[in-house]
Structure formats: structure tokens, C-alpha cells
Design a protein around this motif. Structure first.
Motif: not given
Ligand code: FAD
Length: 217
Positions: A122-129
Motif C-alpha cells: 500500500n501507499w507505494a509512490r515513487p520517491i522522486d521529489r
């Protein structure tokens, strides 16, 4: 309480567990045990600026230390003292495995990774910001996970299953949880059985010597 919104990595910069199998209070004891089993019993949670989409996320950070912060993943790893090659590789693989969808911080949103091991469910979003943020995490002991056996009257039970006359217990001293903790119930059970224990201990009918005449001077 926030690690399900980021990734957890060890000293090598590698992920080692599903950070978000479901609600954090259901899963944090298993994940804490997994952290304990990593080298030196330490992990780092890594976020990017999308952590600010989580309402009040800072309120559940239990440290008075500022986070480690940096403009790149490599420099973040260096500041944490972990492998920058490992962390860069991990973040690239993780970002590529995020499948996209609607993020909902307040319930398991099914945003999972695909094609990496371990999965993040769950809650997997790219770490890119960037800038990127990390906190070191170690396991702590919050609960006894065992203790004296009691009954509904808060009486202590002996090895033969009989109440020990006049002996009461409540709170952390008593056993209730074995392996899995049910979130936020410790203070509640302490209050409930503490009240029962106190009332029974103060009630002369429960005193083991209550039938012995009291000599008043
Ligand atoms: C980091 C952490 C987070 C937690 N989070 C939560 C949460 O979110 N929700 C929840 O419900 N629970 C939580 N808990 C668990 C909860 O705090 C405990 O279950 C609860 O405080 C236990 O209360 P108690 O009165 O049984 O024991 P304690 O609070 O440990 O009280 C025992 C007291 O006895 C005293 N004492 C010890 N020996 C003696 C002696 N010989 N003579 C006199 N006094 C003595 C101690 O100093 C202490 O004051 C958490 C615990 C920790 C450590």
C-alpha cells in the motif's frame, strides 16, 4: 507510524520488508521485529516531499532530533552512513515498480509495487521529489507480551488455574498479548482491570483473612 508512506532500508541501502501490508498499528510489531533482525538492529525510513500529503504526519514522529535531509539520494545515503550505491539502486528499482493510482493516506489504498521483492502493498509512490528525508529507526520494547495470568476479577491465577487469594494484578504486569499486539489497547486494559483490581482489593469480602475476627484497639 509513518514508515508505511516511505521505504525502509538497512545499512546496505536495501529494502527488507513490506513496509505497508495494511494499517500500521496492525503491522508495526512484525515490522519492528524485522528491523531488529537487520545488521545492528537499525533501519532508515526514506521519504520524499510527498510525505506532506499525509495529514499531521509529524505528530507521530517520536524524536526531538531533526530528520536527515539532502537534495539527492546518494548524498542522503552518505549523510545516513549507509551504502549510497545500494540506496540508489533500491530507490530506482522501487520507483520503477510503483504502479500508480489514487493515493489515500487514511486507509490502505492498494497502491502496491509490482515486480520487486519484497513487495510494498500500500501507499507505494515513487520517491522522486527532493529534498529527500530520512530517519533512523530502532525497535523498542513497548509491551511485555506475557506476564502474570489473571481472570475477569483481576485475580492472579496460579499454575493450577486457581486464583491466588488476595493477589490482584493489572496493566503491563499481566499477560494478554502473545506475538501480535492489538493497537492502542494497553492503556485501556490497564485502566479497566486496574479499576477492577483496585475495587476487589479494597473489598473485604475478597480478603483471604476476612473471616478472621479483627481485633480493634
Ligand atoms: C514507546 C511506547 C509506546 C506506547 N504506546 C502506546 C499506545 O499508543 N497506546 C497504548 O495503549 N499503550 C501504549 N504503550 C503501552 C503503555 O504505555 C503501557 O501498557 C502502560 O503505560 C502500562 O501501564 P502500567 O501502569 O501497567 O505500568 P507502568 O506505566 O510501567 O507503571 C509501573 C510503575 O511502577 C513503578 N515501579 C516499578 N517497580 C517499582 C517498585 N519496586 N516499587 C515502586 N514502584 C515501582 C514504575 O516506576 C512505574 O511508574 C506504549 C509503551 C511504550 C513504551
Amino acid at each position: 507510524m509513518n514508515f508505511p508512506y516511505g521505504i525502509l532500508v538497512n545499512r546496505k541501502g536495501h529494502r527488507f520488508t513490506d513496509e505497508a501490508p495494511g494499517p500500521v498499528d496492525v503491522n508495526y510489531d512484525h515490522i519492528s521485529r524485522a528491523i531488529k533482525d537487520e545488521p545492528d538492529g537499525i533501519a532508515w525510513v526514506v521519504f520524499d516531499q510527498s510525505i506532506h500529503d499525509v495529514p499531521n504526519w509529524k505528530k507521530s514522529i517520536r524524536t526531538d532530533q531533526p530528520p536527515i535531509q539532502s537534495g539527492s539520494i546518494a548524498s542522503l545515503a552518505a549523510a545516513c552512513g549507509i551504502s549510497f550505491e545500494g540506496l540508489e539502486k533500491t530507490v530506482l528499482a522501487y520507483n520503477a515498480a510503483c504502479t500508480g493510482g489514487k493515493f489515500n493516506a487514511l486507509r490502505p489504498d492498494g497502491l502496491s509495487t509490482r515486480g520487486i521483492d519484497p513487495v510494498k502493498s500500500n501507499w507505494a509512490r515513487p520517491i522522486d521529489r527532493g529534498p529527500y528525508v530520512a530517519y533512523p529507526i530502532m525497535a523498542g520494547i513497548c509491551f511485555t507480551y506475557g506476564g502474570i495470568k489473571t481472570n475477569r476479577n483481576a485475580e492472579v491465577i496460579d499454575a493450577d488455574g486457581r486464583p491466588v487469594p488476595g493477589l490482584y494484578a493489572a496493566g503491563e504486569a499481566t499477560g494478554l498479548y502473545y506475538q501480535v499486539y492489538t493497537g492502542a489497547t494497553s492503556v485501556l486494559r490497564g485502566a479497566v482491570f486496574g479499576k477492577i483490581a483496585g475495587e476487589n482489593a479494597a473489598d473485604v469480602r475478597f480478603w483471604p483473612l476476612a473471616d478472621i475476627p479483627i481485633c480493634r484497639i
